[in-house]
Scaffold this motif. Structure first.
Motif, PDB file in Angstrom:
ATOM      1  N   ASP A 110       8.939  33.926 -27.190  1.00 33.78           N
ATOM      2  CA  ASP A 110       9.085  32.523 -27.544  1.00 33.78           C
ATOM      3  C   ASP A 110       7.713  31.919 -27.828  1.00 33.78           C
ATOM      4  O   ASP A 110       6.795  32.017 -27.011  1.00 33.78           O
ATOM      5  N   LEU A 111       7.550  31.305 -28.994  1.00 33.90           N
ATOM      6  CA  LEU A 111       6.347  30.550 -29.332  1.00 33.90           C
ATOM      7  C   LEU A 111       6.714  29.080 -29.344  1.00 33.90           C
ATOM      8  O   LEU A 111       7.608  28.660 -30.087  1.00 33.90           O
ATOM      9  N   ASN A 112       6.039  28.279 -28.505  1.00 33.29           N
ATOM     10  CA  ASN A 112       6.383  26.865 -28.342  1.00 33.29           C
ATOM     11  C   ASN A 112       5.241  25.972 -28.827  1.00 33.29           C
ATOM     12  O   ASN A 112       4.086  26.159 -28.425  1.00 33.29           O
ATOM     13  N   LEU A 113       5.576  25.006 -29.637  1.00 35.39           N
ATOM     14  CA  LEU A 113       4.619  24.004 -30.099  1.00 35.39           C
ATOM     15  C   LEU A 113       5.211  22.634 -29.823  1.00 35.39           C
ATOM     16  O   LEU A 113       6.387  22.386 -30.117  1.00 35.39           O
ATOM     17  N   GLY A 114       4.408  21.730 -29.249  1.00 38.09           N
ATOM     18  CA  GLY A 114       4.985  20.447 -28.891  1.00 38.09           C
ATOM     19  C   GLY A 114       3.973  19.328 -28.749  1.00 38.09           C
ATOM     20  O   GLY A 114       2.766  19.489 -28.974  1.00 38.09           O
ATOM     21  N   TRP A 115       4.506  18.204 -28.356  1.00 37.41           N
ATOM     22  CA  TRP A 115       3.740  16.964 -28.186  1.00 37.41           C
ATOM     23  C   TRP A 115       4.196  16.306 -26.895  1.00 37.41           C
ATOM     24  O   TRP A 115       5.386  16.321 -26.564  1.00 37.41           O
ATOM     25  N   GLY A 116       3.254  15.779 -26.149  1.00 34.53           N
ATOM     26  CA  GLY A 116       3.594  15.143 -24.886  1.00 34.53           C
ATOM     27  C   GLY A 116       2.866  13.824 -24.691  1.00 34.53           C
ATOM     28  O   GLY A 116       1.887  13.520 -25.379  1.00 34.53           O
ATOM     29  N   LYS A 117       3.367  13.059 -23.730  1.00 36.12           N
ATOM     30  CA  LYS A 117       2.767  11.758 -23.428  1.00 36.12           C
ATOM     31  C   LYS A 117       2.941  11.474 -21.943  1.00 36.12           C
ATOM     32  O   LYS A 117       4.020  11.724 -21.376  1.00 36.12           O
ATOM     33  N   MET A 118       1.891  10.977 -21.313  1.00 37.44           N
ATOM     34  CA  MET A 118       2.004  10.571 -19.918  1.00 37.44           C
ATOM     35  C   MET A 118       2.881   9.317 -19.836  1.00 37.44           C
ATOM     36  O   MET A 118       2.645   8.327 -20.529  1.00 37.44           O
ATOM     37  N   LEU A 119       3.910   9.375 -19.003  1.00 40.94           N
ATOM     38  CA  LEU A 119       4.824   8.248 -18.828  1.00 40.94           C
ATOM     39  C   LEU A 119       4.463   7.420 -17.613  1.00 40.94           C
ATOM     40  O   LEU A 119       4.634   6.196 -17.606  1.00 40.94           O
ATOM     41  N   ARG A 120       4.021   8.103 -16.564  1.00 42.82           N
ATOM     42  CA  ARG A 120       3.553   7.495 -15.324  1.00 42.82           C
ATOM     43  C   ARG A 120       2.421   8.363 -14.785  1.00 42.82           C
ATOM     44  O   ARG A 120       2.251   9.496 -15.244  1.00 42.82           O
ATOM     45  N   PRO A 121       1.627   7.850 -13.835  1.00 41.34           N
ATOM     46  CA  PRO A 121       0.697   8.756 -13.168  1.00 41.34           C
ATOM     47  C   PRO A 121       1.479   9.927 -12.573  1.00 41.34           C
ATOM     48  O   PRO A 121       2.513   9.724 -11.928  1.00 41.34           O
ATOM     49  N   TRP A 122       1.023  11.150 -12.818  1.00 38.83           N
ATOM     50  CA  TRP A 122       1.636  12.397 -12.353  1.00 38.83           C
ATOM     51  C   TRP A 122       2.770  12.876 -13.252  1.00 38.83           C
ATOM     52  O   TRP A 122       3.132  14.032 -13.200  1.00 38.83           O
ATOM     53  N   LEU A 123       3.376  12.016 -14.075  1.00 39.96           N
ATOM     54  CA  LEU A 123       4.594  12.388 -14.788  1.00 39.96           C
ATOM     55  C   LEU A 123       4.396  12.297 -16.295  1.00 39.96           C
ATOM     56  O   LEU A 123       3.982  11.264 -16.811  1.00 39.96           O
ATOM     57  N   GLU A 124       4.714  13.405 -17.008  1.00 46.07           N
ATOM     58  CA  GLU A 124       4.657  13.375 -18.460  1.00 46.07           C
ATOM     59  C   GLU A 124       5.990  13.788 -19.052  1.00 46.07           C
ATOM     60  O   GLU A 124       6.761  14.534 -18.450  1.00 46.07           O
ATOM     61  N   GLY A 125       6.277  13.275 -20.244  1.00 41.93           N
ATOM     62  CA  GLY A 125       7.444  13.684 -21.007  1.00 41.93           C
ATOM     63  C   GLY A 125       6.990  14.438 -22.234  1.00 41.93           C
ATOM     64  O   GLY A 125       5.890  14.209 -22.754  1.00 41.93           O
ATOM     65  N   HIS A 126       7.811  15.369 -22.734  1.00 40.16           N
ATOM     66  CA  HIS A 126       7.391  16.152 -23.889  1.00 40.16           C
ATOM     67  C   HIS A 126       8.576  16.539 -24.758  1.00 40.16           C
ATOM     68  O   HIS A 126       9.733  16.541 -24.332  1.00 40.16           O
ATOM     69  N   ALA A 127       8.254  16.882 -26.008  1.00 44.77           N
ATOM     70  CA  ALA A 127       9.196  17.457 -26.960  1.00 44.77           C
ATOM     71  C   ALA A 127       8.547  18.709 -27.525  1.00 44.77           C
ATOM     72  O   ALA A 127       7.398  18.664 -27.981  1.00 44.77           O
ATOM     73  N   LYS A 128       9.264  19.831 -27.475  1.00 43.04           N
ATOM     74  CA  LYS A 128       8.714  21.101 -27.946  1.00 43.04           C
ATOM     75  C   LYS A 128       9.692  21.782 -28.896  1.00 43.04           C
ATOM     76  O   LYS A 128      10.903  21.740 -28.685  1.00 43.04           O
ATOM     77  N   VAL A 129       9.151  22.431 -29.913  1.00 43.57           N
ATOM     78  CA  VAL A 129       9.931  23.285 -30.809  1.00 43.57           C
ATOM     79  C   VAL A 129       9.681  24.727 -30.408  1.00 43.57           C
ATOM     80  O   VAL A 129       8.529  25.161 -30.307  1.00 43.57           O
ATOM     81  N   HIS A 130      10.768  25.489 -30.141  1.00 40.98           N
ATOM     82  CA  HIS A 130      10.680  26.891 -29.750  1.00 40.98           C
ATOM     83  C   HIS A 130      11.046  27.767 -30.945  1.00 40.98           C
ATOM     84  O   HIS A 130      12.117  27.588 -31.536  1.00 40.98           O
ATOM     85  N   LEU A 131      10.187  28.715 -31.290  1.00 46.80           N
ATOM     86  CA  LEU A 131      10.506  29.742 -32.273  1.00 46.80           C
ATOM     87  C   LEU A 131      10.813  31.017 -31.494  1.00 46.80           C
ATOM     88  O   LEU A 131       9.948  31.550 -30.801  1.00 46.80           O
ATOM     89  N   ILE A 132      12.052  31.507 -31.583  1.00 44.60           N
ATOM     90  CA  ILE A 132      12.571  32.522 -30.675  1.00 44.60           C
ATOM     91  C   ILE A 132      12.833  33.836 -31.403  1.00 44.60           C
ATOM     92  O   ILE A 132      13.391  33.845 -32.509  1.00 44.60           O
ATOM     93  N   ALA A 133      12.443  34.941 -30.774  1.00 42.97           N
ATOM     94  CA  ALA A 133      12.799  36.280 -31.241  1.00 42.97           C
ATOM     95  C   ALA A 133      13.458  37.007 -30.070  1.00 42.97           C
ATOM     96  O   ALA A 133      12.912  37.045 -28.974  1.00 42.97           O
ATOM     97  N   VAL A 134      14.654  37.571 -30.308  1.00 48.61           N
ATOM     98  CA  VAL A 134      15.417  38.252 -29.262  1.00 48.61           C
ATOM     99  C   VAL A 134      15.621  39.708 -29.653  1.00 48.61           C
ATOM    100  O   VAL A 134      16.017  40.005 -30.791  1.00 48.61           O
TER     101      VAL A 134
END
Length: 224
Positions: A93-117
């Motif tokens: 799995d190769l993951n590329l994404g973007w994240g943002k701190m929502l609170r101190p200690w806590l971040e939210g993110h969105a990632k795109v997974h490119l998958i080979a099985v």
């Protein structure tokens, strides 16, 4: 805060151990259609998110101090997982994404997974969108430990697992570490559990075999 963290981490560990979500074929069921392992995965997400919200506060002025001067960052991950239970497929799995701190200690993110099985003589490829969060600890120093969790849709070019469908949902959770190489650049590594199935919503329960895998990943977080 430290006492709360220790207590919640212990409760999370005990919950995961009791529900055995990492064992793909536990042979135990909550109901006829809901295996214990699936219920365990759902509880793990809930406990993790609940812990994150209890341990953090909406202090917007300091939310960017976790990883650098900005509260926005890019994510790169390469992960390798091996299936457990009936399906022993290897998932890269190769993951590329973007994240943002929502609170101190806590971040939210969105990632795109490119998958080979790779599963016996069958090769499969696909992609997934992962929406999730990460709980970081501690707040200072060059090292961070974290718990992260995510879920999203998954599309493959062939039915996956065998007897399933090309459209599924992918759920993941795990633990890891971050190490600051230089300001704005962090190395990360961790362990992750992944569950893939269509939740019985597509073509019924008869076309909903689950795939469970455990494995390691590494990569970078770039703060900008």
């Amino acid at each position: 805060m430290d006492q709360k963290l220790i207590i919640l981490c212990c409760l999370l560990a005990l919950t995961l151990w009791a529900l055995t979500p990492l064992q793909a074929e536990s042979g135990k069921f909550i109901t006829e259609k809901v295996p214990l392992r699936v219920f365990g995965v759902i509880v793990a997400h809930g406990v993790g998110l609940g812990s994150a919200l209890l341990l953090t506060g909406p202090d917007l002025l300091s939310r960017g101090s976790e990883l650098g001067q900005s509260d926005v960052f890019a994510i790169y991950e390469t992960q390798f997982l091996t299936g457990s239970g009936k399906s022993l497929a290897d998932l890269t799995d190769l993951n590329l994404g973007w994240g943002k701190m929502l609170r101190p200690w806590l971040e939210g993110h969105a990632k795109v997974h490119l998958i080979a099985v790779q599963e016996r003589d069958l090769d499969n490829a696909g992609a997934s969108l992962d929406l999730g969060f990460r709980l970081l600890y501690p707040q200072k120093g060059d090292w961070r430990a974290f718990y992260d969790s995510g879920v999203g849709p998954c599309l493959t070019d062939k039915d996956f697992p065998a007897g399933g469908t090309t459209f599924n949902f992918m759920s993941s959770f795990g633990v890891g570490i971050l190490h600051r190489i230089e300001p704005g650049l962090w190395w990360q590594a961790g362990f992750r559990h992944v569950h893939i199935s269509n939740a019985g919503w597509i073509e019924g329960d008869g076309h909903n075999p689950g795939f469970d895998a455990n494995g390691a990943y590494t990569g970078f977080v770039i703060n900008y």
